[in-house]
Write an enzyme that holds these catalytic residues in place. Structure first.
Site, PDB file in Angstrom:
ATOM      1  CG  ASP A 138      -1.986  -1.063   1.189  1.00 54.09           C
ATOM      2  OD1 ASP A 138      -2.411  -1.435   0.082  1.00 54.09           O
ATOM      3  OD2 ASP A 138      -2.410  -1.514   2.259  1.00 54.09           O
ATOM      4  CG  ASP A 165      -6.493  -1.546  -1.539  1.00 54.36           C
ATOM      5  OD1 ASP A 165      -6.731  -2.758  -1.660  1.00 54.36           O
ATOM      6  OD2 ASP A 165      -5.560  -1.099  -0.842  1.00 54.36           O
TER       7      ASP A 165
END
Length: 190
Positions: A138, A165
């Site tokens: 991330d 995401d």
């Protein structure tokens, strides 16, 4: 099983209308994996250079690893449960979505594109869970408006995320909106 597969792989299930949106799936997987590879490669070398992109605390490119799912849910699960929960279950859900995507004629074209985005994002993160032992990469961190301070604390930030995401969330929202706003093809035909 053989008959089921034979019934699945028919010309009616693989029309241009159904196959073309999968180009979005491929694009999302590619963009997601390429950006993650770049972040993994350069973030340790230039952490301060790309942390604060606009120099106003709005957007950070900040490399973190997530061994759980969204918002680090399931982080404290026992290690033997994590592969089932974070890899096998999502693969089964995506297999069902792909099967329904091809077998159903109820999707509008916009809904097909949204489903393709969900599939691409899901596969992007599953690839990380399988091939990156340190967890899903991330790297996008966005500052929230100050009125979120009572919930998230001082200088609130949305949990760090990635392209996969984003794709899953945006396409899920789009799919849900289109399901409520526009009737399915079968309802239109009635």
């Amino acid at each position: 099983m053989k008959q089921c597969l034979k019934n699945f792989f028919t010309k009616e299930n693989f029309t241009k209308e159904k196959v073309l949106p999968l180009s979005l799936t491929a694009f999302i997987i590619l963009a997601d994996q390429v950006t993650k590879a770049i972040i993994v490669k350069i973030q340790p070398l230039f952490p301060a250079l790309i942390k604060n992109v606009f120099d106003n605390d709005l957007l950070w490119i900040y490399h973190v690893r997530n061994k759980a799912i969204a918002f680090s849910l399931g982080e404290n699960l026992p290690e033997f449960v994590k592969p089932i929960t974070f890899i096998i279950l999502p693969i089964l859900v995506l297999c069902f979505l792909v099967f329904y995507y091809f077998k159903s004629n109820e999707f509008t074209q916009l809904q097909r594109w949204a489903a393709a985005g969900i599939i691409g994002g899901g596969l992007g993160n599953i690839a990380d869970r399988i091939f990156r032992p340190d967890g899903v990469v991330d790297f996008i961190s966005v500052r929230l408006p100050d009125f979120f301070e009572p919930i998230f604390g001082r200088n609130p930030r949305w949990p760090t995320f990635n392209i996969a995401d984003s794709s899953v969330v945006v396409c899920c929202i789009l799919l849900l909106i289109t399901m409520f706003i526009s009737p399915s093809k079968t309802e239109k035909e009635k």
